[in-house]
Write an enzyme that holds these catalytic residues in place. Structure first.
Site, PDB file in Angstrom:
ATOM      1  N   ASN A  55      -3.186   1.711   0.389  1.00  0.00           N
ATOM      2  CA  ASN A  55      -2.842   0.824   1.515  1.00  0.00           C
ATOM      3  C   ASN A  55      -3.248  -0.610   1.235  1.00  0.00           C
ATOM      4  OD1 ASN A  55      -1.994   3.047   3.341  1.00  0.00           O
ATOM      5  ND2 ASN A  55      -4.112   3.674   3.000  1.00  0.00           N
ATOM      6  N   HIS A  56      -3.128  -1.005  -0.027  1.00  0.00           N
ATOM      7  CA  HIS A  56      -3.651  -2.323  -0.421  1.00  0.00           C
ATOM      8  C   HIS A  56      -2.523  -3.236  -0.905  1.00  0.00           C
ATOM      9  CE1 HIS A  56      -7.241   0.492  -1.173  1.00  0.00           C
ATOM     10  NE2 HIS A  56      -7.245   0.065   0.078  1.00  0.00           N
ATOM     11  N   GLN A  57      -1.448  -3.268  -0.148  1.00  0.00           N
ATOM     12  CA  GLN A  57      -0.283  -4.081  -0.514  1.00  0.00           C
ATOM     13  C   GLN A  57      -0.655  -5.556  -0.561  1.00  0.00           C
ATOM     14  OE1 GLN A  57      -0.465  -1.809   1.833  1.00  0.00           O
ATOM     15  NE2 GLN A  57       1.213  -0.378   1.677  1.00  0.00           N
TER      16      GLN A  57
END
Ligand SMILES: Cc1cc2nc3c(=O)[nH]c(=O)nc-3n(C[C@H](O)[C@H](O)[C@H](O)COP(=O)(O)OP(=O)(O)OC[C@H]3O[C@@H](n4cnc5c(N)ncnc54)[C@H](O)[C@@H]3O)c2cc1C
Length: 597
Positions: free
Chosen positions: A495-497
């Site tokens: 979840n580290h876009q």
């Protein structure tokens, strides 16, 4: 939004998530600035503060989630419904910091030194460390797991461990020690390799979203207005100058003009989406969808990065399912003093950084795999795993999750149409590079070794061979080919876009922003969020985003010094000109008084 005069403010911050909360709070520290923060979601509900609810990926979180869907792709996410992976993103004040796992990680010093080496002056580790410290209020200075040299007190963002850990967390640390790792140490300090119970953004046992940390203390400032349920649909432009925003609220469109700047903090997906909708992006793409081109900026929406991982299932015999169940005693304990299993994310608070066989070795100080864990969490699930597996008896399941820290795949954000309500078209291109696949297979081998330590074997920890989707069942179980097949089917996006409107030096054709976070080719427009980060850092991303936002606020304060003079100057500059030094202010005064000596 009364009469026309009242509709003009100094700064509009778009998005009240991690970055937006920081920028709005910091800008409003200056009484001469007038700031409006627009957030598409609503206020943060009380339940979001319960740490153990964070991973209730079903109904609870989805209430606050944009829940973006990726385009199907040929080499990843194959076993997901319709071959589509999802990206959760917070649609609420606090943004994704209101739904995230709260782990406080900064990445490796090498990450930032690389930015500097690539031409981003002022972004090396020595430059960014003071900004990490600026926001931080570390409640555990002086303890073994906090290296004081790298941490500080007094910022808005409390950093500490959760008050509760499941016993299995300590067994896993013992297993890691058996493999020769440092354990129970500061992985944000001098040396990133090792395993620890991580510090988190938590205060009194409750989630500390960036909204609670930064906006709450600022809420009585007369120069800050926070407007929720306000969906910005575009930045309004006057030539190459950002003049304000158009937003949707209560069934109507509203306009807000800025005297100084629009600051985009809508996150790695919606910041580039808004830039494209506003005519800032690759000319060809904008023309294809019928958006008038304001600035031909080829990098907008490209370079989209995210960590990629794979969940390996294990079970532990010595723990009975239900032992972490959300029950009345746990509830009472949480309510009365913010402790107990509800004040915890179970095994998710544990992490480690390791070196695969593809890394440059431990001496390099640059791990290439992170390991996450999942399970033993007190929510409405019996087992403590998200999604409530049907499992009701026998050994308790948990997961170990290797993560590729510097994946090579790159995706993009594109417009489906010029309709701002249409979700963006998101391509991830996961697992297209062999490196990403090989690293994940190596990660699977690592967690198998960890499970095989005597510290974990004594509890009856064993690998659970998953159901085999597609053609995987024809492959030899536990072979590399077998794991690759599973990785391609059960692909696990993290979840580290980031990176989708990245900074870059002059002359870099993909650079959307200069080193002061200003959009190139447009005046009065800055980006302050994850989109600006050029390469995903070697850890969870939230702390890095806070650091970027702190810097954005400082750049702005420097560009508009509180001399009372600069109001006369044209605002914003595409390349850092008119930076607001003392000299600029004096020259400006001299010009305005006719004295040009
Ligand atoms: C499930 C999950 C777990 C995670 N766990 C961790 C963790 O443990 N540790 C960690 O460091 N990181 C974690 N992260 C990542 C981290 O939270 C994000 O990287 C960070 O919050 C991104 O900050 P941002 O400001 O760029 O975007 P966001 O925080 O997403 O903020 C963007 C905001 O803009 C708003 N917005 C968007 N479009 C518009 C518009 N058009 N008009 C108005 N408002 C708009 C959104 O509603 C949102 O509030 C996790 C993320 C997820 C999804």
């Amino acid at each position: 939004m009364g009469d026309k005069k009242k509709e003009e403010v100094d700064f509009v911050v778009v998005g009240g998530g991690t970055a937006g909360a920081v920028v709005a709070a910091r800008l409003s520290e200056r009484p001469d600035f007038n700031v409006v923060l627009l957030e598409a979601g609503g206020c943060e509900p009380a339940f979001a503060q319960v740490p153990s609810f964070y991973i209730s990926d079903g109904d609870v979180r989805r209430l606050l989630d944009w829940d973006f869907k990726l385009e199907p792709q040929a080499e990843a996410c194959l076993g997901h419904e319709d071959g589509v992976c999802h990206w959760p993103r917070g649609k609420v004040l606090g943004g994704t910091s209101t739904i995230n796992g709260m782990m406080y990680m900064r990445g490796n010093r090498w990450d930032y030194d690389r930015w500097e080496a690539e031409g981003l002056a002022g972004w090396g580790w020595r430059h960014v460390l003071p900004y990490f410290k600026k926001s931080e209020d570390n409640a555990e200075l002086g303890q073994k797991h906090v290296d004081d040299e790298y941490h500080s007190r007094g910022g808005y963002l409390t950093v500490q461990r959760f008050p509760d850990q499941p016993p299995l967390a300590w067994d896993i640390l013992a297993g890691a020690a058996e493999l020769g790792f440092r354990t129970n140490v500061d992985l944000n300090g001098r040396n990133q390799t090792g395993f620890t119970v991580a510090q988190a953004n938590v205060r009194d046992g409750r989630r500390l979203s960036l909204s609670r940390a930064f906006l709450h203390p600022a809420r009585d400032r007369p120069n800050l207005r926070v407007i929720t349920n306000a969906m910005v649909v575009r930045v309004s432009m006057d030539g190459d100058r950002a003049r304000g925003v158009v937003f949707h609220r209560d069934g109507a469109l509203h306009k807000l003009r800025v005297r100084r700047e629009v600051v985009l903090a809508a996150g790695a997906i919606q910041t580039p989406h808004l830039l494209l909708l506003s005519g800032v992006g690759p000319r060809r793409h904008l023309e294809d969808v019928g958006v008038r081109v304001v600035a031909d900026c080829p990098g907008v929406g490209g370079n989209l990065q995210n960590h990629i991982s794979f969940s390996v299932d294990f079970a532990v015999e010595s723990i009975t399912p239900g032992s972490n169940r959300l029950d009345m005693p746990a509830f009472e304990q949480f309510l009365s003093n913010g402790t107990g299993a509800m004040a915890s994310t179970g095994l998710s608070q544990l992490t480690g950084f390791v070196h695969s066989r593809f890394s440059d070795g431990v001496a390099s100080g640059l791990p290439d795999l992170q390991v996450f864990f999942e399970g033993c969490i007190a929510n409405c699930s019996i087992t403590g795993l998200p999604g409530e597996p049907s499992h009701q008896g026998g050994p308790m399941p948990f997961r170990m999750i290797p993560v590729v820290l510097r994946p090579k795949s790159r995706g993009e954000v594109r417009l489906r149409s010029r309709d701002p309500t249409a979700p963006p078209k998101l391509t991830a291109n996961y697992l297209q590079d062999r490196y990403d696949v090989d690293l994940l297979i190596d990660g699977v081998r690592f967690v198998q070794r960890l499970a095989n330590t005597s510290a974990l074997r004594q509890h009856g920890v064993a690998l659970v061979m998953p159901e085999t989707p597609g053609g995987c069942s024809e492959l030899e179980p536990d072979s590399d080919a077998y794991w690759e097949c599973l990785i391609r089917h059960r692909t696990n996006p993290e979840n580290h876009q980031c990176g989708s409107a990245r900074m870059g030096p002059d002359g870099d054709p993909g650079a959307v922003l200069d080193a002061r976070l200003q959009v190139r080719g447009v005046r009065g427009l800055r980006v302050a969020d994850a989109a600006a980060i050029p390469h995903v850092v070697s850890a969870n991303l939230n702390a890095a985003v806070v650091m970027v936002a702190e810097r954005a606020a400082d750049f702005i304060k420097q560009d508009y010094p509180a001399w009372g003079l600069d109001r006369r100057r044209p605002t914003g500059s595409p390349t850092g000109r008119g930076r607001g030094s003392l000299l600029d202010s004096l020259l400006s005064l001299a010009r305005s008084t006719g004295d040009s000596r």
